[in-house]
Design an enzyme around this catalytic site. Structure first.
Site, PDB file in Angstrom:
ATOM      1  N   ASP A 405       0.764  -1.189   0.158  1.00  0.00           N
ATOM      2  CA  ASP A 405      -0.059  -0.416   0.219  1.00  0.00           C
ATOM      3  C   ASP A 405       0.835   1.091  -0.337  1.00  0.00           C
ATOM      4  O   ASP A 405       1.803   0.980   0.029  1.00  0.00           O
ATOM      5  CB  ASP A 405      -1.152  -0.155   0.951  1.00  0.00           C
ATOM      6  CG  ASP A 405      -1.797   1.032   1.022  1.00  0.00           C
ATOM      7  OD1 ASP A 405      -2.641   1.034  -0.310  1.00  0.00           O
ATOM      8  OD2 ASP A 405      -1.937   1.078   2.550  1.00  0.00           O
ATOM      9  N   GLU A 408       2.369   4.492  -4.261  1.00  0.00           N
ATOM     10  CA  GLU A 408       2.326   5.882  -5.047  1.00  0.00           C
ATOM     11  C   GLU A 408       3.769   6.450  -5.491  1.00  0.00           C
ATOM     12  O   GLU A 408       3.848   6.697  -6.973  1.00  0.00           O
ATOM     13  CB  GLU A 408       1.572   6.940  -5.251  1.00  0.00           C
ATOM     14  CG  GLU A 408      -0.020   6.111  -5.032  1.00  0.00           C
ATOM     15  CD  GLU A 408      -0.330   5.077  -4.210  1.00  0.00           C
ATOM     16  OE1 GLU A 408       0.033   5.415  -3.042  1.00  0.00           O
ATOM     17  OE2 GLU A 408      -0.764   3.868  -4.022  1.00  0.00           O
ATOM     18  N   ASP A 483      -8.847   4.041  -1.454  1.00  0.00           N
ATOM     19  CA  ASP A 483     -10.164   4.064  -0.924  1.00  0.00           C
ATOM     20  C   ASP A 483     -11.100   4.930  -1.553  1.00  0.00           C
ATOM     21  O   ASP A 483     -11.484   5.946  -1.411  1.00  0.00           O
ATOM     22  CB  ASP A 483      -8.678   5.057  -0.120  1.00  0.00           C
ATOM     23  CG  ASP A 483      -7.520   4.769   0.812  1.00  0.00           C
ATOM     24  OD1 ASP A 483      -7.981   3.584   0.752  1.00  0.00           O
ATOM     25  OD2 ASP A 483      -7.401   5.669   0.769  1.00  0.00           O
TER      26      ASP A 483
HETATM   27  C1  GLC Z   1      -4.551   2.733   2.923  1.00  0.00           C
HETATM   28  C2  GLC Z   1      -5.390   1.963   2.083  1.00  0.00           C
HETATM   29  C3  GLC Z   1      -6.383   1.597   3.056  1.00  0.00           C
HETATM   30  C4  GLC Z   1      -5.760   1.108   4.537  1.00  0.00           C
HETATM   31  C5  GLC Z   1      -4.799   2.631   4.897  1.00  0.00           C
HETATM   32  C6  GLC Z   1      -4.056   2.367   6.346  1.00  0.00           C
HETATM   33  O1  GLC Z   1      -5.523   4.646   3.010  1.00  0.00           O
HETATM   34  O2  GLC Z   1      -5.712   2.640   0.782  1.00  0.00           O
HETATM   35  O3  GLC Z   1      -6.141   0.505   2.728  1.00  0.00           O
HETATM   36  O4  GLC Z   1      -6.596   0.943   5.177  1.00  0.00           O
HETATM   37  O5  GLC Z   1      -4.361   3.054   4.443  1.00  0.00           O
HETATM   38  O6  GLC Z   1      -2.931   1.016   6.013  1.00  0.00           O
END
Ligand code: GLC
Length: 803
Positions: A405, A408, A483
């Site tokens: 995650d 980017e 998200d």
């Molecule tokens: C980001 C991710 C989400 C995750 C969060 C905490 O917002 O897209 O899926 O729960 O980080 O790790």
């Protein structure tokens, strides 16, 4: 966004007249009066690569997007020269290069225009960073349509849109936002029943204008690098998408459990909560294969550590979950906490693995753990190190999947929410700034993760998922749409985005079911599950700060409806797995938007609610609150209503009933749909009989069924089973031929047929040309079911009249 017009430039520069051209194997290189080089490479009879250089010098030819196994197929071509054009002709297309100005026109062999340059290639020098803004303008034929471009959250048909590709963390993004998590600079265009694709293999920030500035012009440009694109001829959309996917690659088959249902939340902790969650799934007989642990399982958000207060013995917990049929998936982010006592930080520091700013300091930025440094995943040594870090997590603790995650890369509280553009990257020995490496950073992180999870899971198959990605990143990882919000609009977006990802080579995708931010109503959650069971990746995930999102959180009715749909997904696993096999082997998208399914039907061009799951199941999610049904479009052909076997003749819209417990699902006539019994998790039970639902058609239809051990790599040694069923129906007769390929022996001995829509009563049955009694097949005249030995070659069923 920096545009070239904000910089001082000399304005647009053009190649000028062609002065010479030259051949080398499958390439022809043109040089012009203004010192521009154009190299056209004939990769296949339907794929041409166009590469332009200014100053007469090409860059080092390097691409992260292309699959190393990309085959150069048949590429015979002819060249003709006349005073105005040099024409390259393959067995499928003609490409004309204008001598006066280097403009390109591409035609089919009947001289029908496919696409022509308008301004063609031109550029502006970039004084601030060096290099050029490289630009391409092409004319757009009247009525042209555009599809693809990754996860772009906008209408399915991109006509009239302007978009840019620059990976961005966008919490609670909204429709029509320009930049999102992924960059896939590939689109498919369709006009006059001819489809072609453009893959702009340039990792700088790129821009696309699909006839917005000018109604007859399509433009793409990038803020650096080379004008380097692939033209991919169809004429079918399917040819374009599968050719693109063969260039950029497909993943290996995932373990079958990864196609089951996943439950996630930010975050499940401590261990007792995780165990309670697991127990509840089993108690309620709600199928589930994976539980995801979000950032709170770590010690102060330090990657590759555990919070020992919450998870005193992770190995034991993971093993106990596994015992109950749950795989544990954990999150890993790229930011490494600046902490001299943290082993991973020290290792990276000692080995100089962190990204640096232009003048030498480390790239420092805030993410979940506070101030962090970030590994340079574009450096092969860093990737190797990172892969090795999974030894403990995967190899020893036994975690089965990794979720990447924030890659980017996301940085909090800074303008642009990412690295500044001066940050340096290795780019596999092609040293560059973040301007060039930004869009591929997440992909290279996913690649390193995949390598590590593969290494320490072997001989089992790895499962990895990433938020950011670039073209070709499908080779390494599944993905999700990020998200989103618990809203009806986001349900619509999830549907559109996943179809778009499927057309962009990234079939293994899904959304946060129910929405990440905010809380869905029970109705919205139910409708989202009804869509999500048809997405290749099926996970409920939520931010956790607006209430619970486990399927039992919305009351008894929602629980029992959603459980039936998840069970349906588990029943359809052999069908989905077969579609996955076709994706892996041939690049065929797992979901097919209607325009892909039938591009000759103009009604499909602006349709994106309905889609085809696999090859033969038509799905139309309900995307509005409080409705009891909707109008939906049926593609041409006949479709059986899954719920009551009523047949609809497509090519138009119809009203379909859809009370909360019934989402519109239709089966193509002639289809043979394989089904497992419902299970609580993949491989819970030994399958004793495979169900085949046979939907009668007066005509022919082919269905396939792929099977293997559901995990491991024996399938690559021929231990798979690929069956092709050829169905032939007449008013009083059915013939089913089975063709078998592969060395895998399925555990079940027989097949259980269920006939749908039979227009006659079966009185006689023949197995491999021998008449057999209907009793010996356990034929049930009311249910229309029978048992068939699995190894048959030919079946024939006839009515009394036929005798
Ligand atoms: C980001 C991710 C989400 C995750 C969060 C905490 O917002 O897209 O899926 O729960 O980080 O790790």
């Amino acid at each position: 966004m920096i545009t070239s017009t904000e910089l001082e430039t000399k304005g647009n520069l053009f190649p000028g007249e062609v002065k010479a051209f030259d051949f080398d194997g499958d390439s022809i290189t043109f040089s012009t009066e203004n010192n521009v080089l154009l190299r056209i490479t004939v990769l296949r009879d339907s794929i041409l690569r166009f590469r332009y250089a200014t100053d007469g010098i090409f860059e080092n030819d390097f691409s992260y997007a292309l699959d190393k196994d990309t085959m150069h197929g048949f590429n015979k071509f002819q060249i003709e020269e006349d005073p105005s054009f040099i024409t390259i002709t393959t067995s499928k297309i003609k490409c004309k290069v204008a001598i006066s100005n280097l403009k390109i026109g591409i035609f089919d062999l009947q001289d029908q225009v496919i696409v022509e340059d308008e301004l063609g290639f031109h550029w502006e020098e970039n004084f601030e960073f060096g290099g050029n803004f490289v630009k391409m303008n092409k004319t757009s034929v009247e009525g042209e349509n555009f599809f693809g471009l990754g996860d772009t959250p906008t209408n399915f048909n991109l006509k009239g849109r302007k978009l840019s590709l620059w990976n961005k963390d966008q919490f609670a993004f909204n429709k029509d936002l320009e930049e999102l998590y992924k960059a896939v600079p590939f689109y498919t265009a369709l006009h006059t029943n001819i489809a072609y694709g453009i893959f702009f293999d340039n990792s700088f920030k790129s821009h696309f204008d699909f006839c917005q500035d000018k109604r007859n012009e399509v433009k793409f440009w990038a803020e650096g690098g080379e004008m380097n694109y692939y033209f991919i001829y169809g004429p079918k959309i399917a040819d374009v998408v599968t050719s693109y996917t063969s260039l950029t690659g497909t993943p290996d088959l995932p373990p079958m459990w990864a196609l089951g249902y996943h439950q996630s939340k930010w975050s499940y902790f401590p261990e007792s909560k995780v165990n309670e969650l697991a127990a509840k799934f089993r108690e309620l007989e709600f199928p589930c294969d994976a539980i995801h642990l979000d950032i709170d399982y770590m010690d102060g958000f330090r990657c590759f550590t555990w919070n020992k207060k919450y998870f005193p013995n992770p190995k034991l917990m993971v093993a106990n979950l596994e015992e109950k049929g749950f795989k544990t998936v954990v999150i890993i982010d790229p930011g490494i906490k600046i902490d001299a006592d943290y082993k991973i930080f020290k290792e990276a520091l000692d080995n100089d693995y962190f990204c640096r700013r232009a003048d030498g300091p480390f790239m420092r930025g805030k993410v979940w753990p506070g101030e962090c440094y970030f590994p340079d995943f574009t450096n092969p040594k860093v990737r190797e190190w990172w892969a090795g870090l999974y030894k403990e997590l995967v190899g020893e603790v036994g975690v089965k999947g990794i979720w990447n995650d924030m890659n980017e890369p996301a940085v909090m509280e800074v303008p642009g929410k990412t690295f500044p553009r001066d940050v340096r990257h290795d780019y596999d020995g092609n040293d560059c700034s973040h301007r060039k490496a930004h869009n591929i950073y997440g992909m290279q992180m996913a690649r390193a993760t995949y390598d590590g999870v593969l290494k320490y899971s072997f001989p089992k198959r790895p499962f990895t998922i990433t938020r950011a990605n670039f073209a070709g990143g499908q080779r390494f990882s599944a993905t999700w749409t990020g998200d989103n919000i618990a809203s009806w609009e986001h349900l619509w977006l999830a549907n559109t985005q996943v179809q778009r990802l499927c057309l962009s080579g990234m079939s293994f995708s899904g959304s946060d079911i129910g929405g990440f931010a905010e809380q869905p109503s029970g109705e919205l959650f139910t409708r989202w599950i009804q869509l999500g069971i048809f997405h290749p990746f099926c996970r409920v995930h939520s931010s956790g700060d607006h209430g619970n999102q486990e399927p039992w959180s919305f009351g008894e009715e929602v629980l029992s409806i959603t459980r039936e749909y998840i069970k349906l997904r588990y029943q359809l696993l052999p069908y989905l797995y077969t579609a996955f096999h076709q994706y892996v082997e041939e690049g065929i998208p797992i979901l097919k938007p209607l325009v892909y399914f039938d591009q000759e039907d103009v009604h499909t061009y602006y349709r994106s609610d309905e889609f085809i799951f696999g090859n033969q199941i038509l799905v139309c999610p309900i995307q509005d609150p409080h409705v009891q049904g909707r109008r939906m479009y049926f593609p041409r052909g006949k479709w059986y209503n899954f719920w009551n076997d009523e047949v609809v003749t497509g090519g138009k819209e119809f009203w379909v009933d859809a009370p909360l417990e019934k989402s519109p699902i239709f089966i193509k006539e002639g289809a043979i749909i394989p089904r497992f019994p419902a299970q609580n998790y993949v491989d819970e039970i030994e399958i004793e009989a495979l169900f085949l639902d046979i939907y009668y058609k007066n005509g022919n239809e082919t269905s396939i069924l792929y099977e293997d051990a559901h995990d491991g790599y024996d399938y690559k040694k021929g231990r798979y089973s690929l069956k092709t069923f050829k169905f032939r129906g007449k008013p009083e007769e059915i013939i089913i031929q089975q063709h078998k390929d592969g060395k895998f022996l399925t555990s079940y001995k027989h097949l259980e047929f269920r006939f749908h829509g039979l227009p006659f009563e079966i009185e006689k049955a023949y197995v491999d040309n021998e008449e057999v009694s209907l009793e010996s097949l356990d034929y049930n005249r009311t249910e229309k079911t029978m048992k068939i030995p699995k190894m048959f070659d030919l079946l024939q069923f006839t009515s009394a009249e036929k005798l």
